[in-house]
Motif scaffolding. Structure first.
Motif, mmCIF file in Angstrom:
data_model
loop_
_atom_site.group_PDB
_atom_site.id
_atom_site.type_symbol
_atom_site.label_atom_id
_atom_site.label_comp_id
_atom_site.label_asym_id
_atom_site.label_seq_id
_atom_site.Cartn_x
_atom_site.Cartn_y
_atom_site.Cartn_z
ATOM 1 N N GLY A 41 0.778 -1.230 0.000
ATOM 2 C CA GLY A 41 0.000 0.000 0.000
ATOM 3 C C GLY A 41 0.806 1.275 0.000
ATOM 4 O O GLY A 41 0.239 2.369 -0.027
ATOM 5 N N ALA A 42 2.121 1.156 0.037
ATOM 6 C CA ALA A 42 2.959 2.362 0.089
ATOM 7 C C ALA A 42 3.372 2.737 -1.325
ATOM 8 O O ALA A 42 4.015 1.971 -2.022
ATOM 9 N N GLY A 43 3.007 3.893 -1.756
ATOM 10 C CA GLY A 43 3.356 4.334 -3.108
ATOM 11 C C GLY A 43 3.451 5.845 -3.120
ATOM 12 O O GLY A 43 3.179 6.490 -2.104
ATOM 13 N N PRO A 44 3.765 6.403 -4.237
ATOM 14 C CA PRO A 44 4.188 5.752 -5.469
ATOM 15 C C PRO A 44 5.613 5.203 -5.393
ATOM 16 O O PRO A 44 6.359 5.528 -4.462
ATOM 17 N N VAL A 45 5.953 4.372 -6.367
ATOM 18 C CA VAL A 45 7.236 3.674 -6.371
ATOM 19 C C VAL A 45 8.009 4.024 -7.636
ATOM 20 O O VAL A 45 7.436 4.092 -8.722
ATOM 21 N N LEU A 46 9.316 4.254 -7.467
ATOM 22 C CA LEU A 46 10.221 4.355 -8.606
ATOM 23 C C LEU A 46 11.048 3.080 -8.647
ATOM 24 O O LEU A 46 11.844 2.822 -7.750
ATOM 25 N N LEU A 47 10.829 2.272 -9.651
ATOM 26 C CA LEU A 47 11.625 1.062 -9.863
ATOM 27 C C LEU A 47 12.794 1.458 -10.750
ATOM 28 O O LEU A 47 12.701 1.441 -11.976
ATOM 29 N N GLY A 48 13.884 1.861 -10.124
ATOM 30 C CA GLY A 48 14.999 2.443 -10.858
ATOM 31 C C GLY A 48 16.152 1.482 -11.068
ATOM 32 O O GLY A 48 16.291 0.472 -10.380
ATOM 33 N N GLY A 49 16.977 1.807 -12.053
ATOM 34 C CA GLY A 49 18.203 1.058 -12.287
ATOM 35 C C GLY A 49 18.018 -0.299 -12.914
ATOM 36 O O GLY A 49 18.887 -1.171 -12.789
ATOM 37 N N CYS A 56 12.775 -6.592 -14.067
ATOM 38 C CA CYS A 56 11.841 -5.489 -14.241
ATOM 39 C C CYS A 56 10.400 -5.990 -14.187
ATOM 40 O O CYS A 56 9.554 -5.405 -13.507
ATOM 41 N N ARG A 57 10.116 -7.079 -14.876
ATOM 42 C CA ARG A 57 8.760 -7.633 -14.871
ATOM 43 C C ARG A 57 8.368 -8.113 -13.477
ATOM 44 O O ARG A 57 7.243 -7.926 -13.028
ATOM 45 N N ALA A 58 9.300 -8.746 -12.778
ATOM 46 C CA ALA A 58 9.023 -9.210 -11.417
ATOM 47 C C ALA A 58 8.688 -8.040 -10.505
ATOM 48 O O ALA A 58 7.765 -8.105 -9.682
ATOM 49 N N ALA A 59 9.423 -6.941 -10.643
ATOM 50 C CA ALA A 59 9.183 -5.766 -9.811
ATOM 51 C C ALA A 59 7.841 -5.121 -10.134
ATOM 52 O O ALA A 59 7.111 -4.679 -9.247
ATOM 53 N N LEU A 60 7.490 -5.060 -11.418
ATOM 54 C CA LEU A 60 6.196 -4.497 -11.813
ATOM 55 C C LEU A 60 5.042 -5.323 -11.257
ATOM 56 O O LEU A 60 4.062 -4.781 -10.730
ATOM 57 N N LEU A 61 5.137 -6.641 -11.353
ATOM 58 C CA LEU A 61 4.088 -7.500 -10.814
ATOM 59 C C LEU A 61 4.002 -7.369 -9.306
ATOM 60 O O LEU A 61 2.912 -7.368 -8.720
ATOM 61 N N ALA A 62 5.149 -7.251 -8.649
ATOM 62 C CA ALA A 62 5.160 -7.099 -7.194
ATOM 63 C C ALA A 62 4.520 -5.787 -6.762
ATOM 64 O O ALA A 62 3.778 -5.742 -5.776
ATOM 65 N N GLN A 66 1.288 -5.681 -4.294
ATOM 66 C CA GLN A 66 1.399 -5.016 -2.996
ATOM 67 C C GLN A 66 0.564 -3.736 -2.927
ATOM 68 O O GLN A 66 0.609 -3.024 -1.925
ATOM 69 N N GLY A 67 -0.183 -3.440 -3.977
ATOM 70 C CA GLY A 67 -1.044 -2.271 -3.948
ATOM 71 C C GLY A 67 -0.295 -0.953 -3.924
ATOM 72 O O GLY A 67 -0.776 0.020 -3.324
ATOM 73 N N CYS A 68 0.850 -0.908 -4.582
ATOM 74 C CA CYS A 68 1.671 0.313 -4.588
ATOM 75 C C CYS A 68 1.285 1.283 -5.704
ATOM 76 O O CYS A 68 1.921 2.327 -5.845
ATOM 77 N N GLY A 69 0.304 0.941 -6.492
ATOM 78 C CA GLY A 69 -0.077 1.806 -7.600
ATOM 79 C C GLY A 69 0.823 1.602 -8.797
ATOM 80 O O GLY A 69 1.727 0.764 -8.801
ATOM 81 N N ALA A 70 0.569 2.389 -9.829
ATOM 82 C CA ALA A 70 1.358 2.276 -11.063
ATOM 83 C C ALA A 70 2.738 2.889 -10.845
ATOM 84 O O ALA A 70 2.847 4.087 -10.564
ATOM 85 N N GLY A 98 2.929 -1.967 -21.311
ATOM 86 C CA GLY A 98 1.884 -2.973 -21.311
ATOM 87 C C GLY A 98 1.529 -3.469 -19.919
ATOM 88 O O GLY A 98 0.382 -3.857 -19.662
ATOM 89 N N MET A 99 2.501 -3.470 -19.013
ATOM 90 C CA MET A 99 2.279 -3.977 -17.658
ATOM 91 C C MET A 99 1.866 -2.882 -16.674
ATOM 92 O O MET A 99 1.857 -3.113 -15.470
ATOM 93 N N GLY A 100 1.538 -1.711 -17.181
ATOM 94 C CA GLY A 100 0.927 -0.704 -16.334
ATOM 95 C C GLY A 100 1.843 0.301 -15.685
ATOM 96 O O GLY A 100 1.437 0.971 -14.729
ATOM 97 N N ALA A 101 3.066 0.458 -16.188
ATOM 98 C CA ALA A 101 3.944 1.498 -15.645
ATOM 99 C C ALA A 101 3.318 2.876 -15.863
ATOM 100 O O ALA A 101 2.701 3.129 -16.894
ATOM 101 N N ALA A 102 3.496 3.770 -14.894
ATOM 102 C CA ALA A 102 2.954 5.118 -15.005
ATOM 103 C C ALA A 102 3.844 6.017 -15.852
ATOM 104 O O ALA A 102 3.369 6.977 -16.468
ATOM 105 N N ALA A 103 5.143 5.731 -15.883
ATOM 106 C CA ALA A 103 6.096 6.520 -16.660
ATOM 107 C C ALA A 103 7.320 5.660 -16.904
ATOM 108 O O ALA A 103 7.623 4.743 -16.130
#
Length: 263
Positions: A41-49, A56-62, A66-70, A98-103
């Protein structure tokens, strides 16, 4: 297209792990590791690096689980737009979008940022940014009209395009000869590889050999759970040609989770 930069929760650095045959970590282990690293539930998230498609796909699905938003996602690349794992940034964009990234963003040599972002802007439908000094800097652009006859897909490393009338060729079975069949299909003049998924054994065999796919991939199954298993295993962005018997509701769900393209 521009976007204001949110205040991100502190996101762990990438693990630097990959799936076989490049690495020794199974995809579900990667997904579980990322679920444990993100606060529910803690967001938003920057999946960096990011450098490799599997992580990358594993992190997006996670992030979704976890309800972190896009999340916002950034990839490390060189001046040619290739990550250290040799993933082309257009392929990374197509999968993340395609997997819902916000940016989507790139962490590249400063002199290359303008040109690489311009290339991405020709196809992107989400905000773009680049990492400068550890900060996400939005890049303003206007989405280009998308050619309806060029639908973006991706292998685990490269972008590819299909049309709604693409010839998918002969359906491949997930048997002992799947790897040889995939390699042979690369020399076929048709524009895609079609693989049938009819059992859990098929999912397991496909997961073992999916890395060899170098064309657009069509996955076919009449069982939603089996198609989902194959989509989780595939480290690219696949399509479904409509020849199966899955409901629109199930296909929409798989599209939302994995970026499945439905023709």
């Amino acid at each position: 297209m521009d976007a204001s930069v949110p205040i991100f929760q502190q996101t762990p650095a990438p693990l630097g792990l990959d799936v076989p045959p490049v690495g020794g970590t199974e995809f579900e282990q990667l997904a579980a590791a990322w679920r444990n690293r993100l606060r529910p539930g803690a967001g938003p998230v920057l999946l960096g690096g990011m450098t490799a498609m599997a992580e990358c796909r594993a992190a997006l699905l996670a992030a979704g689980a976890q309800g972190c938003g896009a999340p916002w996602v950034s990839w490390v690349c060189d001046g040619e737009g290739m990550s250290p794992a040799r993933v082309h940034m257009l392929a990374a964009l197509f999968v993340c979008e395609g997997m819902g990234a916000a940016a989507f963003g790139i962490d590249c040599p400063e002199g290359a940022a303008e040109g690489l972002l311009g290339e991405l802007a020709a196809y992107a439908r989400i905000p773009l940014f680049w990492m400068r000094g550890g900060e996400a800097v939005p890049w303003d652009y206007q989405p280009a009209p998308r050619d309806p006859d060029a639908i973006p897909c991706a292998t685990g490393t490269d972008p590819c395009f299909i049309t709604r009338t693409i010839d998918v060729g002969e359906e491949l079975e997930c048997g002992p000869g799947l790897l040889e069949d995939i390699i042979a299909a690369e020399d076929d003049p048709v524009g895609a590889v079609k693989i049938a998924i009819r059992s859990q054994d098929d999912v397991d065999i496909f997961a073992l050999h999916q890395y060899a796919v170098r064309k657009a991939l069509c996955l076919c199954s009449d069982v939603p759970e089996l198609l989902e298993g194959a989509l989780r295993a595939y480290q690219g962005r696949a399509f479904y040609d409509g020849t199966g018997e899955l409901s629109r509701e199930e296909l929409d769900r798989l599209t939302g989770l994995y970026g499945l393209i439905v023709l």
